[in-house]
Motif scaffolding. Structure first.
Motif, PDB file in Angstrom:
ATOM      1  N   ARG A 110     -10.137   1.503   2.824  1.00  0.00           N
ATOM      2  CA  ARG A 110     -10.073   2.667   1.809  1.00  0.00           C
ATOM      3  C   ARG A 110      -9.504   2.230   0.366  1.00  0.00           C
ATOM      4  O   ARG A 110     -10.133   2.795  -0.707  1.00  0.00           O
ATOM      5  N   ALA A 111      -8.412   1.568   0.608  1.00  0.00           N
ATOM      6  CA  ALA A 111      -7.570   1.215  -0.643  1.00  0.00           C
ATOM      7  C   ALA A 111      -8.609   0.312  -1.464  1.00  0.00           C
ATOM      8  O   ALA A 111      -8.487   0.324  -2.950  1.00  0.00           O
ATOM      9  N   MET A 112      -9.175  -0.563  -0.977  1.00  0.00           N
ATOM     10  CA  MET A 112     -10.167  -1.561  -1.680  1.00  0.00           C
ATOM     11  C   MET A 112     -11.249  -0.705  -2.317  1.00  0.00           C
ATOM     12  O   MET A 112     -11.580  -0.699  -3.595  1.00  0.00           O
ATOM     13  N   GLU A 113     -11.791   0.489  -1.755  1.00  0.00           N
ATOM     14  CA  GLU A 113     -12.661   1.316  -2.216  1.00  0.00           C
ATOM     15  C   GLU A 113     -12.167   1.993  -3.445  1.00  0.00           C
ATOM     16  O   GLU A 113     -13.109   2.105  -4.352  1.00  0.00           O
ATOM     17  N   PRO A 143      -2.988   9.276   6.921  1.00  0.00           N
ATOM     18  CA  PRO A 143      -4.420   8.642   7.361  1.00  0.00           C
ATOM     19  C   PRO A 143      -5.097   7.754   6.465  1.00  0.00           C
ATOM     20  O   PRO A 143      -4.881   7.710   5.481  1.00  0.00           O
ATOM     21  N   PRO A 144      -5.931   6.777   7.026  1.00  0.00           N
ATOM     22  CA  PRO A 144      -6.585   5.852   6.394  1.00  0.00           C
ATOM     23  C   PRO A 144      -7.444   6.303   5.067  1.00  0.00           C
ATOM     24  O   PRO A 144      -7.242   5.588   4.188  1.00  0.00           O
ATOM     25  N   SER A 145      -7.847   7.243   5.270  1.00  0.00           N
ATOM     26  CA  SER A 145      -8.589   7.844   4.151  1.00  0.00           C
ATOM     27  C   SER A 145      -7.841   8.271   2.750  1.00  0.00           C
ATOM     28  O   SER A 145      -8.341   7.971   1.787  1.00  0.00           O
ATOM     29  N   ASN A 193      -2.892  -2.598  -8.583  1.00  0.00           N
ATOM     30  CA  ASN A 193      -4.290  -2.215  -8.692  1.00  0.00           C
ATOM     31  C   ASN A 193      -5.053  -3.242  -9.427  1.00  0.00           C
ATOM     32  O   ASN A 193      -6.024  -3.527  -9.043  1.00  0.00           O
ATOM     33  N   ASN A 194      -4.519  -3.433 -10.715  1.00  0.00           N
ATOM     34  CA  ASN A 194      -5.474  -4.366 -11.559  1.00  0.00           C
ATOM     35  C   ASN A 194      -5.429  -5.941 -10.742  1.00  0.00           C
ATOM     36  O   ASN A 194      -6.601  -6.263 -10.834  1.00  0.00           O
ATOM     37  N   MET A 204       0.770  -1.133   0.013  1.00  0.00           N
ATOM     38  CA  MET A 204      -0.051  -0.050   0.035  1.00  0.00           C
ATOM     39  C   MET A 204       0.948   1.201   0.003  1.00  0.00           C
ATOM     40  O   MET A 204       1.971   0.994   0.434  1.00  0.00           O
ATOM     41  N   ASN A 205       0.344   2.231  -0.724  1.00  0.00           N
ATOM     42  CA  ASN A 205       0.777   3.637  -0.427  1.00  0.00           C
ATOM     43  C   ASN A 205       0.087   4.404   0.568  1.00  0.00           C
ATOM     44  O   ASN A 205      -1.142   4.192   0.740  1.00  0.00           O
TER      45      ASN A 205
END
Length: 186
Positions: A86-89, A6-8, A17-18, A1-2
């Motif tokens: 959040r990264a999943m979103e 904060p989590p958002s 990503n793909n 993850m980058n």
């Protein structure tokens, strides 16, 4: 993850990503969770200049981190899991629950004042309390966290960083390193 804090603001690294979105869509279609390894120990060690140890050990009595959307975090685990949500979103798949397949705190092999038996006991005891509360995270309170402690025994034979060898909750002779579970009256 980058940028998990904060989590958002969390995102997956671009080249993942793909693949991760394909995996998440598959898991969603199967009704299966995503298993991730979450280590507040490493989160703390890599950010210790800007983070207090109590945040990683579930000991904060007041919010330590307030996210962009005024979401308040009292512990690093919740912030790390919500960063993943959040990264999943951001890749378009948010309804897959997360299960923590590995979590723990080493008793040796790292920084002398952080990788201690006392800190491992505090972390794992407070982790169990956190899990027993079944409250989920601030972002996903409806999803109780399911987690699995990394090792019953230390893995001294592995040729990896010494702290990775010391996540066990029992000595190799079977004796507990520290009390973890409440004594049952039965």
């Amino acid at each position: 993850m980058n940028t998990p804090c904060p989590p958002s603001r969390a995102t997956f690294i671009q080249k993942a990503n793909n693949d991760i979105s394909d995996i998440l869509r598959f898991l969603r279609n199967q009704g299966a969770p995503l298993m991730v390894s979450v280590y507040p120990y490493w989160g703390y060690v890599h950010n210790r200049l800007s983070m207090h140890l109590d945040f990683a050990l579930f000991k904060s009595k007041k919010p330590v981190l307030t996210d962009t959307f005024n979401v308040k975090y009292y512990n690093l685990l919740d912030a790390m899991v919500d960063a993943f949500y959040r990264a999943m979103e951001r890749v378009g798949v948010s309804e897959v629950p997360i299960v923590i397949g590995e979590i723990g705190w080493p008793t040796a092999g790292g920084e002398h004042n952080v990788t201690t038996t006392q800190n491992a006991a505090i972390f794992n005891q407070n982790l169990l309390k956190h899990l027993e509360a079944r409250k989920g995270t601030p972002k996903k309170p409806q999803f109780a966290i399911e987690a699995y402690i990394r090792s019953l025994y230390d893995e001294k034979d592995k040729s990896i960083h010494p702290s990775y060898q010391s996540f066990g909750i029992f000595e190799t002779n079977g004796n507990p390193k520290y009390p973890l579970f409440k004594k049952s009256s039965n």
